[in-house]
Design a protein around this motif. Sequence first.
Motif: not given
Length: 253
Positions: A28-33, A50-60, A36-45
């Motif tokens: 039930g925790t929202d996450v800022i992930i 999001g599919a678990l119903g939580r909000t996520a933001v990916a930052l380099p 360093r590289s592989h931005a596509a992997e981070a966006e996939a996470v």
Amino acid sequence: MTDQRIAIVTGANRGLGRSTALHLAADGTDVIITYRSHAAEAEAVAKEIGALGRTAVALPLDAADLASFDAFAARVLAALRENWGRDTFDVLVNNAGASGGTTFLETTVEDFDALVDVHVRGVYFLTQKLVPLMADGGRIVNLSSGLTRFTTPGMSAYAMMKGAVEVFTRYLAKELGPRGIAVNTVAPGPVATDFEGGRLRDDEQVRGALGSMAALGRIGEPDDIGAAIATLLRPGTGWITGQRVEASGGLFL
């Protein structure tokens, strides 16, 4: 303004960080992930979260680049305001790191300094920049290693860095205690990730040999560690602070 619980997990595009972020989201925790590289992997996470119903933001974030930490903290604050209407977050997991396996006699100054930058200087000063944005009663988990308890030839420099993280954890717990912030270390044993070229993930002989030395008869998988970290961060465990929790399946007992 929302009181939704928010975590920052560094190095969460793969491996232990990814698993930790997903387990926190499942709780039930929202996450800022960060990545360093592989931005596509981070966006996939982020999409999985999001599919678990939580909000996520990916930052380099380059956890070894201290000069970038002010700008990163500013991006975190902007993301908090934009996505949650808050100026604070609740949980920090210092997971980002790099492997380093050379014998003592072969380790160069450059090898050593690279490990210091990401595992010691990076953890220390990134935490220093982010703690002012952490809500009172927050939680921090720093990633160490089973190698601070048992020894493996070729890992002396890496283990030294993780030993420093464990000492830092205890001091941080003491200094942040008046704010109700609990700080602990999780020390994984051998885990099947892409560290060291994925040797523990892909080499069945190595997996079997190490697994035979563990009480539970196998080496770890990323979800073993992600679940352990998320469990330590659940409500009700805030009275635990300044501790080292080894998650190694009982290796070398």
